[in-house]
Design a protein around this motif. Structure first.
Motif, mmCIF file in Angstrom:
data_model
loop_
_atom_site.group_PDB
_atom_site.id
_atom_site.type_symbol
_atom_site.label_atom_id
_atom_site.label_comp_id
_atom_site.label_asym_id
_atom_site.label_seq_id
_atom_site.Cartn_x
_atom_site.Cartn_y
_atom_site.Cartn_z
ATOM 1 N N VAL A 78 -14.506 3.108 -0.401
ATOM 2 C CA VAL A 78 -15.407 2.106 -0.960
ATOM 3 C C VAL A 78 -15.202 2.019 -2.468
ATOM 4 O O VAL A 78 -15.237 0.946 -3.062
ATOM 5 N N LYS A 79 -14.964 3.190 -3.083
ATOM 6 C CA LYS A 79 -14.686 3.278 -4.518
ATOM 7 C C LYS A 79 -13.648 4.369 -4.756
ATOM 8 O O LYS A 79 -13.512 5.312 -3.978
ATOM 9 N N GLU A 80 -12.948 4.224 -5.900
ATOM 10 C CA GLU A 80 -11.972 5.244 -6.362
ATOM 11 C C GLU A 80 -10.966 5.605 -5.281
ATOM 12 O O GLU A 80 -10.999 6.738 -4.749
ATOM 13 N N PRO A 81 -10.036 4.758 -4.903
ATOM 14 C CA PRO A 81 -9.802 3.421 -5.472
ATOM 15 C C PRO A 81 -10.708 2.366 -4.833
ATOM 16 O O PRO A 81 -11.265 2.601 -3.762
ATOM 17 N N ASP A 82 -10.838 1.221 -5.502
ATOM 18 C CA ASP A 82 -11.679 0.144 -4.995
ATOM 19 C C ASP A 82 -11.155 -0.359 -3.650
ATOM 20 O O ASP A 82 -9.957 -0.295 -3.363
ATOM 21 N N LEU A 83 -12.079 -0.857 -2.839
ATOM 22 C CA LEU A 83 -11.723 -1.346 -1.521
ATOM 23 C C LEU A 83 -10.714 -2.493 -1.619
ATOM 24 O O LEU A 83 -10.954 -3.496 -2.283
ATOM 25 N N ASP A 84 -9.581 -2.308 -0.950
ATOM 26 C CA ASP A 84 -8.488 -3.274 -0.975
ATOM 27 C C ASP A 84 -8.448 -3.995 0.379
ATOM 28 O O ASP A 84 -7.945 -3.451 1.362
ATOM 29 N N PHE A 85 -8.984 -5.207 0.440
ATOM 30 C CA PHE A 85 -9.051 -5.936 1.703
ATOM 31 C C PHE A 85 -7.659 -6.309 2.206
ATOM 32 O O PHE A 85 -7.416 -6.343 3.417
ATOM 33 N N SER A 86 -6.748 -6.598 1.303
ATOM 34 C CA SER A 86 -5.387 -6.949 1.707
ATOM 35 C C SER A 86 -4.732 -5.786 2.439
ATOM 36 O O SER A 86 -4.114 -5.961 3.494
ATOM 37 N N GLN A 87 -4.864 -4.590 1.881
ATOM 38 C CA GLN A 87 -4.272 -3.414 2.518
ATOM 39 C C GLN A 87 -4.968 -3.101 3.839
ATOM 40 O O GLN A 87 -4.322 -2.732 4.828
ATOM 41 N N LEU A 88 -6.279 -3.268 3.884
ATOM 42 C CA LEU A 88 -7.030 -3.032 5.115
ATOM 43 C C LEU A 88 -6.571 -3.987 6.215
ATOM 44 O O LEU A 88 -6.324 -3.576 7.355
ATOM 45 N N ASN A 89 -6.436 -5.266 5.888
ATOM 46 C CA ASN A 89 -5.968 -6.249 6.869
ATOM 47 C C ASN A 89 -4.555 -5.946 7.343
ATOM 48 O O ASN A 89 -4.182 -6.234 8.483
ATOM 49 N N ARG A 90 -3.779 -5.356 6.466
ATOM 50 C CA ARG A 90 -2.402 -4.968 6.806
ATOM 51 C C ARG A 90 -2.418 -3.895 7.899
ATOM 52 O O ARG A 90 -1.701 -3.979 8.904
ATOM 53 N N TYR A 91 -3.230 -2.884 7.712
ATOM 54 C CA TYR A 91 -3.340 -1.811 8.709
ATOM 55 C C TYR A 91 -3.883 -2.349 10.033
ATOM 56 O O TYR A 91 -3.394 -2.002 11.123
ATOM 57 N N ILE A 92 -4.927 -3.194 9.941
ATOM 58 C CA ILE A 92 -5.546 -3.749 11.142
ATOM 59 C C ILE A 92 -4.535 -4.573 11.938
ATOM 60 O O ILE A 92 -4.414 -4.441 13.167
ATOM 61 N N SER A 93 -3.779 -5.427 11.255
ATOM 62 C CA SER A 93 -2.789 -6.280 11.916
ATOM 63 C C SER A 93 -1.658 -5.444 12.501
ATOM 64 O O SER A 93 -1.121 -5.759 13.570
ATOM 65 N N PHE A 94 -1.302 -4.381 11.811
ATOM 66 C CA PHE A 94 -0.264 -3.465 12.279
ATOM 67 C C PHE A 94 -0.688 -2.836 13.605
ATOM 68 O O PHE A 94 0.082 -2.792 14.569
ATOM 69 N N VAL A 121 -18.345 -6.255 4.544
ATOM 70 C CA VAL A 121 -17.502 -5.571 5.524
ATOM 71 C C VAL A 121 -17.987 -5.875 6.943
ATOM 72 O O VAL A 121 -17.202 -6.234 7.827
ATOM 73 N N PHE A 122 -19.289 -5.748 7.163
ATOM 74 C CA PHE A 122 -19.833 -6.011 8.497
ATOM 75 C C PHE A 122 -19.680 -7.479 8.884
ATOM 76 O O PHE A 122 -19.373 -7.798 10.038
ATOM 77 N N SER A 123 -19.894 -8.376 7.930
ATOM 78 C CA SER A 123 -19.809 -9.814 8.240
ATOM 79 C C SER A 123 -18.394 -10.233 8.631
ATOM 80 O O SER A 123 -18.205 -11.147 9.433
ATOM 81 N N ILE A 124 -17.371 -9.561 8.064
ATOM 82 C CA ILE A 124 -15.976 -9.916 8.371
ATOM 83 C C ILE A 124 -15.502 -9.285 9.674
ATOM 84 O O ILE A 124 -14.944 -9.962 10.548
ATOM 85 N N TYR A 125 -15.725 -7.963 9.823
ATOM 86 C CA TYR A 125 -15.039 -7.216 10.867
ATOM 87 C C TYR A 125 -15.865 -6.951 12.126
ATOM 88 O O TYR A 125 -15.293 -6.739 13.192
ATOM 89 N N THR A 265 -10.536 -13.571 2.399
ATOM 90 C CA THR A 265 -9.596 -12.444 2.274
ATOM 91 C C THR A 265 -8.691 -12.347 3.502
ATOM 92 O O THR A 265 -7.519 -11.974 3.395
ATOM 93 N N ARG A 266 -9.211 -12.701 4.663
ATOM 94 C CA ARG A 266 -8.411 -12.664 5.884
ATOM 95 C C ARG A 266 -7.358 -13.772 5.867
ATOM 96 O O ARG A 266 -6.188 -13.540 6.209
#
Length: 332
Positions: A78-94, A121-125, A265-266
């Motif tokens: 959530v923090k340190e590092p900041d939440l990266d939606f692009s990277q998260l979507n990458r893992y999810i799609s993978f 986060v909840f509204s998207i996923y 972001t998606r």
């Protein structure tokens, strides 16, 4: 011959678990010549410290290289590092591409007081059907829920460096995996896990700890297949004017007509992955995708296959010898 499972690979050594004991093995030369990929999680046949056969896999992911898993737990900070939606979507799609269930875990919740981020986060996923956890390895928040998600499964824990994968595993296992703080200068994590390894939590629950990585790219699929990884985009595909619509600049695109129902972001991640897939398409456009296998199967065994060049060379030599024998007979 014994059958076991590889739980760790280090250099040229493969550590196989068989009936609760560890066997340090190497690949038998005949197997090594087939150039088969060998993954953590592979079930194998072995004898006298040599792996002689890789058994069929239920599933696998090539990066991190792991086989025979039940689900992927994607850890984000959530923090340190900041939440990266692009990277998260990458893992999810993978995970979706390889047909493996994914669970989303957001760690370091103690560092954030922004409820809007949690709501986002909840509204998207959540509408996409993903189980979502918020945890704090430091304060013990959500650890029991994390245990429940893992119970009775073999789960791959993956995520970028510094998101707290090792800290979470330590919190539920009593282990003391090495951890390190995020760099103050770069706000990026430092790799503390060097190799993928199956860690047994109890007799029914196992975790595959993996190194962090961030340069995963969709340079192995074609552009028109990318929307299949985004269910909220793919559901409009049939309504598009053109069958090969990439939902970017085309007219009559149903996806663009419904952008107000797709998270920004998606959609941005989708376009990013399409761009990477276009590079792949250009790469294979003129060279083709067919690759000659380096081995062949005979009576359920793999054998090294002679290359086309060597086969042709052998044929030429044989033909020359036939002509030579024919000439010799004529002279005689």
């Amino acid at each position: 011959m014994d059958k076991g499972q590889i739980y760790k690979i280090h250099s040229d050594f493969y550590y196989v678990d068989f009936e609760g004991k560890t066997y340090e093995c190497k690949l038998r030369q005949t197997l090594k010549k087939t150039k088969q990929s060998v993954f953590v999680g592979d079930f194998v046949e072995f004898e006298d410290g040599a792996i002689v056969k890789i058994l069929p896999r239920i599933n696998y992911i090539p990066r991190p290289s792991v086989a025979n898993i039940d689900r992927i737990i994607i850890i984000s900070a959530v923090k340190e590092p900041d939440l990266d939606f692009s990277q998260l979507n990458r893992y999810i799609s993978f995970a979706k591409y390889y047909g493996i269930e994914a669970v989303l875990c957001f760690n370091k919740n103690d560092l954030s007081f922004d409820d809007k981020m949690i709501e986002k986060v909840f509204s998207i996923y959540e509408p996409l059907g993903y189980d979502i956890l918020f945890t704090s390895a430091l304060e013990g928040l959500g650890i029991e829920e994390f245990k429940e998600v893992l119970d009775g499964k073999t789960s791959v824990v993956c995520g970028s460096s510094g998101v707290g994968k090792s800290s979470l595993i330590n919190a539920i296992s009593g282990l003391n995996l090495r951890t390190k703080q995020v760099s103050d200068k770069t706000q990026r994590g430092v790799h503390t896990t060097r190799h993928s390894e199956i860690i047994t939590i109890n007799k029914n629950t196992r975790i595959v700890d993996t190194p962090g990585f961030s340069n995963l790219k969709f340079d192995f699929i074609l552009p028109h297949d990318v929307d299949k990884l985004f269910p909220e985009i793919n559901k409009y595909r049939a309504e598009c004017k053109f069958q090969d619509c990439l939902h970017d600049e085309e007219s009559g695109c149903a996806v663009k007509a419904h952008l107000n129902q797709i998270d920004e972001t998606r959609y941005r991640s989708y376009l990013e992955f399409v761009s990477e897939a276009k590079n792949y398409k250009e790469k294979v456009k003129y060279q083709g995708t067919k690759v000659e296998s380096s081995h062949k199967k005979h009576n359920d065994n793999l054998a090294v296959k002679i290359s086309t060049r060597k086969r042709q060379s052998a044929r030429n030599t044989l033909r020359q010898n036939v002509y030579k024998d024919f000439e010799d007979e004529r002279i005689d």
